[in-house]
Scaffold this motif. Structure first.
Motif, PDB file in Angstrom:
ATOM      1  N   ASN A 140      -0.526 -45.161  62.386  1.00 34.14           N
ATOM      2  CA  ASN A 140      -1.512 -44.077  62.433  1.00 34.14           C
ATOM      3  C   ASN A 140      -2.108 -43.925  63.825  1.00 34.14           C
ATOM      4  O   ASN A 140      -2.322 -42.816  64.318  1.00 34.14           O
ATOM      5  N   ALA A 141      -2.392 -45.063  64.477  1.00 34.35           N
ATOM      6  CA  ALA A 141      -2.958 -45.014  65.823  1.00 34.35           C
ATOM      7  C   ALA A 141      -1.937 -44.461  66.817  1.00 34.35           C
ATOM      8  O   ALA A 141      -2.282 -43.680  67.708  1.00 34.35           O
ATOM      9  N   ARG A 142      -0.686 -44.850  66.663  1.00 38.02           N
ATOM     10  CA  ARG A 142       0.358 -44.360  67.573  1.00 38.02           C
ATOM     11  C   ARG A 142       0.572 -42.854  67.376  1.00 38.02           C
ATOM     12  O   ARG A 142       0.783 -42.117  68.341  1.00 38.02           O
TER      13      ARG A 142
ATOM     14  N   GLU B 254      -9.858 -43.044  69.195  1.00 34.86           N
ATOM     15  CA  GLU B 254     -10.497 -41.738  69.098  1.00 34.86           C
ATOM     16  C   GLU B 254     -11.598 -41.585  70.141  1.00 34.86           C
ATOM     17  O   GLU B 254     -11.731 -40.530  70.769  1.00 34.86           O
ATOM     18  N   GLU B 255     -12.367 -42.649  70.371  1.00 37.30           N
ATOM     19  CA  GLU B 255     -13.414 -42.617  71.398  1.00 37.30           C
ATOM     20  C   GLU B 255     -12.811 -42.414  72.782  1.00 37.30           C
ATOM     21  O   GLU B 255     -13.322 -41.621  73.594  1.00 37.30           O
ATOM     22  N   THR B 256     -11.727 -43.144  73.069  1.00 36.48           N
ATOM     23  CA  THR B 256     -11.089 -43.044  74.389  1.00 36.48           C
ATOM     24  C   THR B 256     -10.495 -41.657  74.611  1.00 36.48           C
ATOM     25  O   THR B 256     -10.636 -41.066  75.689  1.00 36.48           O
TER      26      THR B 256
ATOM     27  N   ARG C 182      -0.614 -30.086  77.368  1.00 36.11           N
ATOM     28  CA  ARG C 182      -0.691 -28.629  77.205  1.00 36.11           C
ATOM     29  C   ARG C 182      -1.983 -28.053  77.755  1.00 36.11           C
ATOM     30  O   ARG C 182      -2.287 -26.885  77.506  1.00 36.11           O
ATOM     31  N   HIS C 183      -2.710 -28.842  78.507  1.00 38.13           N
ATOM     32  CA  HIS C 183      -3.935 -28.349  79.152  1.00 38.13           C
ATOM     33  C   HIS C 183      -3.504 -27.593  80.402  1.00 38.13           C
ATOM     34  O   HIS C 183      -3.592 -28.092  81.533  1.00 38.13           O
ATOM     35  N   ARG C 184      -3.039 -26.369  80.224  1.00 35.69           N
ATOM     36  CA  ARG C 184      -2.277 -25.658  81.240  1.00 35.69           C
ATOM     37  C   ARG C 184      -3.118 -25.072  82.359  1.00 35.69           C
ATOM     38  O   ARG C 184      -2.581 -24.416  83.257  1.00 35.69           O
ATOM     39  N   GLU C 185      -4.417 -25.301  82.327  1.00 32.68           N
ATOM     40  CA  GLU C 185      -5.246 -24.877  83.448  1.00 32.68           C
ATOM     41  C   GLU C 185      -4.988 -25.739  84.674  1.00 32.68           C
ATOM     42  O   GLU C 185      -5.374 -25.384  85.791  1.00 32.68           O
ATOM     43  N   GLN C 186      -4.352 -26.903  84.490  1.00 28.09           N
ATOM     44  CA  GLN C 186      -4.063 -27.810  85.599  1.00 28.09           C
ATOM     45  C   GLN C 186      -2.561 -27.889  85.836  1.00 28.09           C
ATOM     46  O   GLN C 186      -1.761 -27.527  84.969  1.00 28.09           O
TER      47      GLN C 186
ATOM     48  N   GLY D 272      -2.729 -36.892  71.067  1.00 31.20           N
ATOM     49  CA  GLY D 272      -3.564 -36.844  72.267  1.00 31.20           C
ATOM     50  C   GLY D 272      -2.758 -36.505  73.511  1.00 31.20           C
ATOM     51  O   GLY D 272      -3.191 -35.696  74.345  1.00 31.20           O
ATOM     52  N   LEU D 273      -1.575 -37.116  73.642  1.00 26.62           N
ATOM     53  CA  LEU D 273      -0.715 -36.829  74.794  1.00 26.62           C
ATOM     54  C   LEU D 273      -0.271 -35.366  74.789  1.00 26.62           C
ATOM     55  O   LEU D 273      -0.240 -34.713  75.839  1.00 26.62           O
TER      56      LEU D 273
END
Length: 362
Positions: free
Chosen positions: A165-167, A216-218, A179-183, A173-174
């Motif tokens: 589940n964590a993986r 989740e915090e990280t 996909r944060h395409r502003e960068q 998250g990755l």
């Protein structure tokens, strides 16, 4: 047939172009025949005359039970001996698609069974799949829904690792960060590398019942830092310290790279390196990096402007196909492998541009 599966959009839209394919899959590689299909080829009176002299037995005792044979290649054309002059498979023409072995039925799909679920991606060695990844910004939008699966597919069963589940949470998250395409893509990769470095100790030391909460915090912290532009200055400082040694390692690796039974790739690679004045005997130095940098700015940059999501899609496709970070025990090793593939691809494309004085248009 239809099966519920997790698959990107380009998988759901895929359709093989058959004889119209510009670089079809019936050449330069040895097609393995699964045991059930092999028995059918050897015992079906209607099929035997067509295939009896076109199959080679597998003499490797460790794999013979699973893969008892291979299709022979025509030495004159380096293509499958069952491919006719029109580019079509004689098995399909005579007996329909159900006559194909699992390898031919499944390619270019990669079907992975993870518990009760299927994850399906396509190999970018297929021209249709590669074009979708390069030209369609939303090619890798994931959905869990019915997908058309060919008859007799080859599905690889993957054991769910510890902390599954964590993986899976880390995989999501990755994908979000990539996909944060502003960068720029390089910035996104830099941030993901820092995230992996931060998270590896959590997987090594945190109790399973606490891991998901800490993860989740990280992830939440990294999302906030990205939105605040925190990593921009770090990346600039790191870039100033770079001495180019990584680039030389990449060029050296490309020079040693050879694909067994793939003369077309080896010829293209040799021509690309020649465009940078690199041969087997060349002493690599900073001048070759300067040439490569010029080639990237002149050719690859224009290609990326035209298809700004192409390299991102190829990278994410590798990530999904390898089931990273689900399947890897050590996160840093898995991420290093993905980064190496990306850097090698970027370098090879720049070198091809220098040799051809352009990159092919799509």
């Amino acid at each position: 047939m239809q099966r519920d599966a997790l698959a990107p959009r380009y998988v759901r839209n895929f359709s093989c172009t058959g004889s119209k394919c510009p670089d079809n899959c019936c050449h330069t590689w040895q097609v393995a025949i699964d045991a059930e299909t092999y028995r059918g080829y050897r015992t079906n009176p209607a099929v035997i005359p067509l295939v009896e002299d076109k199959i080679a037995e597998n003499h490797d005792l460790t794999t013979k039970d699973i893969t008892p044979g291979f299709f022979k290649m025509d030495p004159k054309t380096n293509r499958c001996s069952l491919q006719d002059t029109s580019g079509l498979c004689q098995l399909v023409k005579n007996f329909g698609p159900n006559a194909l072995c699992q390898t031919c039925t499944t390619y270019p799909r990669s079907i992975q069974q993870l518990g009760d679920d299927l994850l399906i991606t396509l190999s970018d060695s297929c021209p249709v799949a590669a074009k979708s990844l390069i030209t369609q910004p939303d090619a890798l939008e994931l959905d869990f829904a019915p997908v058309a699966i060919p008859p007799n597919p080859l599905a690889t069963s993957v054991d769910a690792p510890n902390a599954f589940n964590a993986r899976y949470q880390l995989l999501q998250g990755l994908l979000t960060l990539l996909r944060h395409r502003e960068q720029s893509l390089e910035m996104r990769l830099f941030i993901c590398g820092l995230l992996i470095q931060k998270i590896q100790p959590l997987f090594d030391k945190s109790p399973t019942d606490q891991l998901e909460e800490k993860l989740e915090e990280t992830l939440g912290l990294f999302y906030s830092l990205v939105n605040e532009g925190y990593f921009e200055e770090q990346a600039k400082a790191l870039n100033k310290k770079s001495d180019g040694s990584l680039g030389l390692v990449i060029l050296g690796t490309l020079r040693r790279e050879k694909k067994q039974n793939n003369a077309a790739f080896n010829e293209e690679l040799s021509r690309a390196l020649k465009g940078l004045n690199i041969t087997d005997k060349t002493q690599l130095d900073i001048s070759h990096l300067n040439q490569l940098d010029k080639a990237r700015k002149k050719y690859l940059t224009n290609f990326e402007k035209k298809h700004p999501h192409s390299l991102e899609n190829l990278l994410v496709n590798w990530l999904l196909g390898s089931l990273f970070p689900i399947k890897n025990t050590n996160l840093m090793d898995g991420w290093t492998n993905l980064m190496a593939r990306y850097l090698l691809l970027r370098t090879l494309l720049s070198a091809i541009g220098a040799e051809q004085k352009k990159l092919g248009s799509l």
